[in-house]
Design an enzyme around this catalytic site. Structure first.
Site, PDB file in Angstrom:
ATOM      1  N   ASP A  22       9.033   1.103   8.189  1.00 40.25           N
ATOM      2  CA  ASP A  22       9.949   1.586   7.144  1.00 40.25           C
ATOM      3  C   ASP A  22      11.367   1.162   7.504  1.00 40.25           C
ATOM      4  O   ASP A  22      11.766   1.232   8.664  1.00 40.25           O
ATOM      5  CB  ASP A  22       9.827   3.116   7.082  1.00 40.25           C
ATOM      6  CG  ASP A  22      10.732   3.721   6.021  1.00 40.25           C
ATOM      7  OD1 ASP A  22      11.150   2.991   5.100  1.00 40.25           O
ATOM      8  OD2 ASP A  22      11.009   4.938   6.120  1.00 40.25           O
ATOM      9  N   ASN A  24      14.107   2.053   5.128  1.00 43.87           N
ATOM     10  CA  ASN A  24      15.111   2.846   4.388  1.00 43.87           C
ATOM     11  C   ASN A  24      14.829   4.357   4.429  1.00 43.87           C
ATOM     12  O   ASN A  24      15.261   5.095   3.555  1.00 43.87           O
ATOM     13  CB  ASN A  24      15.220   2.353   2.944  1.00 43.87           C
ATOM     14  CG  ASN A  24      13.894   2.513   2.204  1.00 43.87           C
ATOM     15  OD1 ASN A  24      12.864   2.807   2.818  1.00 43.87           O
ATOM     16  ND2 ASN A  24      13.917   2.346   0.900  1.00 43.87           N
ATOM     17  N   ASP A  99      -2.364 -10.947  -1.234  1.00 46.36           N
ATOM     18  CA  ASP A  99      -3.634 -10.370  -1.640  1.00 46.36           C
ATOM     19  C   ASP A  99      -3.703 -10.448  -3.163  1.00 46.36           C
ATOM     20  O   ASP A  99      -2.789  -9.984  -3.848  1.00 46.36           O
ATOM     21  CB  ASP A  99      -3.638  -8.898  -1.182  1.00 46.36           C
ATOM     22  CG  ASP A  99      -5.016  -8.384  -0.837  1.00 46.36           C
ATOM     23  OD1 ASP A  99      -5.957  -8.721  -1.567  1.00 46.36           O
ATOM     24  OD2 ASP A  99      -5.129  -7.618   0.139  1.00 46.36           O
ATOM     25  N   ASP A 200      -9.287 -10.224  -3.332  1.00 50.91           N
ATOM     26  CA  ASP A 200      -9.926  -8.907  -3.278  1.00 50.91           C
ATOM     27  C   ASP A 200     -11.231  -8.922  -4.067  1.00 50.91           C
ATOM     28  O   ASP A 200     -11.293  -9.482  -5.164  1.00 50.91           O
ATOM     29  CB  ASP A 200      -8.955  -7.881  -3.884  1.00 50.91           C
ATOM     30  CG  ASP A 200      -9.413  -6.449  -3.683  1.00 50.91           C
ATOM     31  OD1 ASP A 200      -9.510  -6.023  -2.527  1.00 50.91           O
ATOM     32  OD2 ASP A 200      -9.675  -5.756  -4.689  1.00 50.91           O
ATOM     33  N   GLU A 242     -13.020 -11.792  -0.272  1.00 46.74           N
ATOM     34  CA  GLU A 242     -13.719 -10.610   0.252  1.00 46.74           C
ATOM     35  C   GLU A 242     -15.064 -10.514  -0.457  1.00 46.74           C
ATOM     36  O   GLU A 242     -15.118 -10.402  -1.675  1.00 46.74           O
ATOM     37  CB  GLU A 242     -12.897  -9.348  -0.021  1.00 46.74           C
ATOM     38  CG  GLU A 242     -13.533  -8.100   0.572  1.00 46.74           C
ATOM     39  CD  GLU A 242     -13.013  -6.804  -0.051  1.00 46.74           C
ATOM     40  OE1 GLU A 242     -13.077  -5.769   0.611  1.00 46.74           O
ATOM     41  OE2 GLU A 242     -12.562  -6.830  -1.208  1.00 46.74           O
ATOM     42  N   HIS A 316      -7.931  -2.906   6.567  1.00 47.67           N
ATOM     43  CA  HIS A 316      -7.397  -1.633   6.062  1.00 47.67           C
ATOM     44  C   HIS A 316      -8.482  -0.714   5.495  1.00 47.67           C
ATOM     45  O   HIS A 316      -8.177   0.400   5.080  1.00 47.67           O
ATOM     46  CB  HIS A 316      -6.350  -1.922   4.998  1.00 47.67           C
ATOM     47  CG  HIS A 316      -6.938  -2.618   3.808  1.00 47.67           C
ATOM     48  ND1 HIS A 316      -7.408  -3.919   3.863  1.00 47.67           N
ATOM     49  CD2 HIS A 316      -7.196  -2.175   2.560  1.00 47.67           C
ATOM     50  CE1 HIS A 316      -7.903  -4.241   2.687  1.00 47.67           C
ATOM     51  NE2 HIS A 316      -7.802  -3.211   1.867  1.00 47.67           N
ATOM     52  N   ASP A 317      -9.716  -1.194   5.422  1.00 46.58           N
ATOM     53  CA  ASP A 317     -10.823  -0.373   4.909  1.00 46.58           C
ATOM     54  C   ASP A 317     -11.751   0.102   6.028  1.00 46.58           C
ATOM     55  O   ASP A 317     -12.684   0.872   5.771  1.00 46.58           O
ATOM     56  CB  ASP A 317     -11.689  -1.181   3.923  1.00 46.58           C
ATOM     57  CG  ASP A 317     -10.963  -1.573   2.655  1.00 46.58           C
ATOM     58  OD1 ASP A 317     -10.031  -0.843   2.235  1.00 46.58           O
ATOM     59  OD2 ASP A 317     -11.318  -2.613   2.064  1.00 46.58           O
TER      60      ASP A 317
END
Ligand code: TEU
Ligand code: CA
Length: 499
Positions: A22, A24, A99, A200, A242, A316-317
């Site tokens: 992050d 901000n 992606d 994807d 994928e 991420h899955d």
């Protein structure tokens, strides 16, 4: 002379932007945060970064529901930030891979907003509609995240089809206009100087709900070849689809060395082994070690010289590999290094998922701390079906996608240096011991092990070019193989005893 594609020697690092850095203080990772961390990635030695989606999105599925394909979500930054990222990464010889979520859009995309107005609307046919009555769905197909795959829209008196959440209506690839729109989006992004794309749910685009077909639809390869010809082949890109439904024969078509489809696919045969036969990911089973060896051996052997593998344990899955098939306790460091060696000694393009290079682990949170739509759906569904809370949480600890999505652990400061605000998801409490700052200082760390392994891969062509041979296929503890050419032999021996 064998063709030498840059991506056969490359290492690709996946960033899940909302959990990376992050900048901000709003508690959500963003593009400026990624730019700040490019030197870290450059030191690790990566050649490309695959960014999970940063397009404009209502974030129902964390960006895998896109409402504007030509814009960046304000949460992540602006188009200018994206251009700056491409440029800054380029200075470090790092390419950016985006992606592409083309199986479905968000229901808040203007196409869908139009499509649901009337059957005569020019955008109506951009999506997959079927007749029915409010009581009677066209059939009983289920969505991946639970519940019916059909949603009734009273304005048009029809159902639309959604393989994923109700806010992710499936695009109608049968409609040539849709395909043209999507290709134009790809070309628009290619002009920005990208290094490639990750597609994807690539194997689900050619669905046919009347035949109850989702993966591997009849026109799948026709569509992919057309897309590839109209877009990717116009530049020197890496493309990875994928494909949960890919077997070896299909993978050969997808990754045909003639470049007619993708560079490679993500296939998941080895990732589906630790679940009960005929059931889903939540129904846990121990990893059948001999089958595990057999599966990896088969992919290595059969794609040799007629296709190309992707090498990954994480994304991420998926849960964290050191917790899944290693030992996240006493032998965390050793087992993380072993799993890295096993994977990256093979033939294919290696992928590293953020934090994997630190040996980041799974988490065990209270249900209120989970954010993932799939996890939360399953929790509700199984509670209703009468599973005990304990059983459900046991599955979540092992397999929830949020295991991968906890914030990146940069240092031992508050919130692991990820944010100075309130993180969108709780940081894994072990960040005081497991973090990048401490591992960079320690030459023996998992991070430096990954760095050296990647450097070795780039130095010795035996990694990218030569034949794989499995040894001791019947041994219950040892995973051993060689890679060999006239000059050298690479021998990999991994001991899973106690795992
Ligand atoms: O995943 C495709 C997919 O089939 C997953 O839903 C998979 O079954 C699940 O994650 C296993 O736990 C892709 C993306 O990688 C995923 O993050 C998205 O949610 C999904 O597509 C929808 O876009
Ligand atoms: Ca932010």
């Amino acid at each position: 002379m064998e063709d030498k594609k840059w991506w056969k020697q490359a290492v690709i690092y996946q960033i899940y932007p909302r959990s990376f850095q992050d900048s901000n203080h709003d508690g959500i990772g963003d593009l400026k945060g990624i730019i700040r961390r490019l030197d870290y990635l450059s030191l690790l030695g990566v050649d490309a970064i695959w960014l999970s989606p940063v397009y404009r999105s209502p974030q129902d599925d964390n960006g895998y529901d896109i409402s504007d394909y030509r814009d960046i979500d304000p949460m992540f930054g602006t188009i200018e930030d994206m251009e700056a990222l491409i440029e800054e990464a380029g200075k470090r010889n790092i390419r950016i891979i985006m992606d592409l979520v083309l199986n479905h859009s968000s229901d808040e995309h203007s196409w869908f907003q139009e499509a649901k107005k009337s059957r005569e609307n020019p955008y109506h046919d951009y999506y997959v509609w079927r007749d029915g009555t409010p009581q009677d769905t066209p059939n009983d197909m289920q969505s991946v995240f639970g519940g019916s795959a059909w949603e009734w829209v009273p304005e048009v008196g029809q159902y639309y089809f959604h393989q994923f959440s109700v806010k992710q209506p499936d695009l109608n690839w049968e409609n040539e206009k849709v395909r043209r729109e999507l290709y134009n989006i790809i070309l628009w992004w290619m002009e920005k100087g990208l290094g490639g794309f990750r597609l994807d749910t690539a194997d689900q685009i050619a669905k046919d709900p009347d035949l109850r077909v989702t993966n591997n639809g009849p026109r799948l390869h026709e569509f992919i070849q057309e897309m590839s010809r109209e877009t990717f082949q116009k530049a020197d890109l890496v493309t990875v689809g994928e494909a949960w439904g890919a077997d070896i024969e299909r993978a050969k078509i997808y990754s045909n060395p003639d470049g007619s489809e993708f560079s490679m696919v993500f296939q998941f045969e080895h990732m589906l082994l630790d679940q009960q036969e005929g059931k889903g990911k939540w129904d846990l089973a121990p990893l059948p070690f001999l089958r595990f060896k057999e599966v990896l051996n088969r992919w290595q052997t059969e794609l040799f010289e007629c296709g190309w593998n992707s090498l990954f344990w994480n994304n991420h899955d998926l849960p964290r590999i050191v917790s899944r098939w290693g030992d996240e306790g006493r032998y965390r460091i050793e087992s993380a290094k072993m799993l890295a060696t096993l994977l990256y000694g093979m033939q294919g393009t290696p992928y590293i998922y953020q934090g994997e290079e630190l040996g980041m682990t799974n988490v065990e949170y209270d249900i209120e701390e989970y954010r993932d739509i799939e996890t939360l759906h399953m929790y509700r569904e199984r509670m209703e079906k009468g599973y005990t809370r304990q059983e459900i949480m046991h599955s979540i600890y092992a397999k929830s996608r949020d295991n991968a999505r906890t914030p990146m652990q940069w240092n031992e400061e508050e919130n692991a240096g990820f944010t100075e605000g309130m993180p969108w998801m709780k940081v894994n409490p072990n960040y005081t011991e497991i973090n990048a700052k401490q591992q960079i200082k320690d030459e023996d760390s998992i991070y430096h092990y990954y760095r050296r392994l990647m450097a070795l891969r780039q130095e010795y062509h035996v990694f990218s070019d030569d034949r794989f041979q499995l040894y001791l296929p019947e041994d219950e503890n040892i995973f051993a193989y060689s890679r060999k050419n006239d000059i050298r032999t690479l021998l990999v021996i991994c001991n899973f005893y106690g795992g």
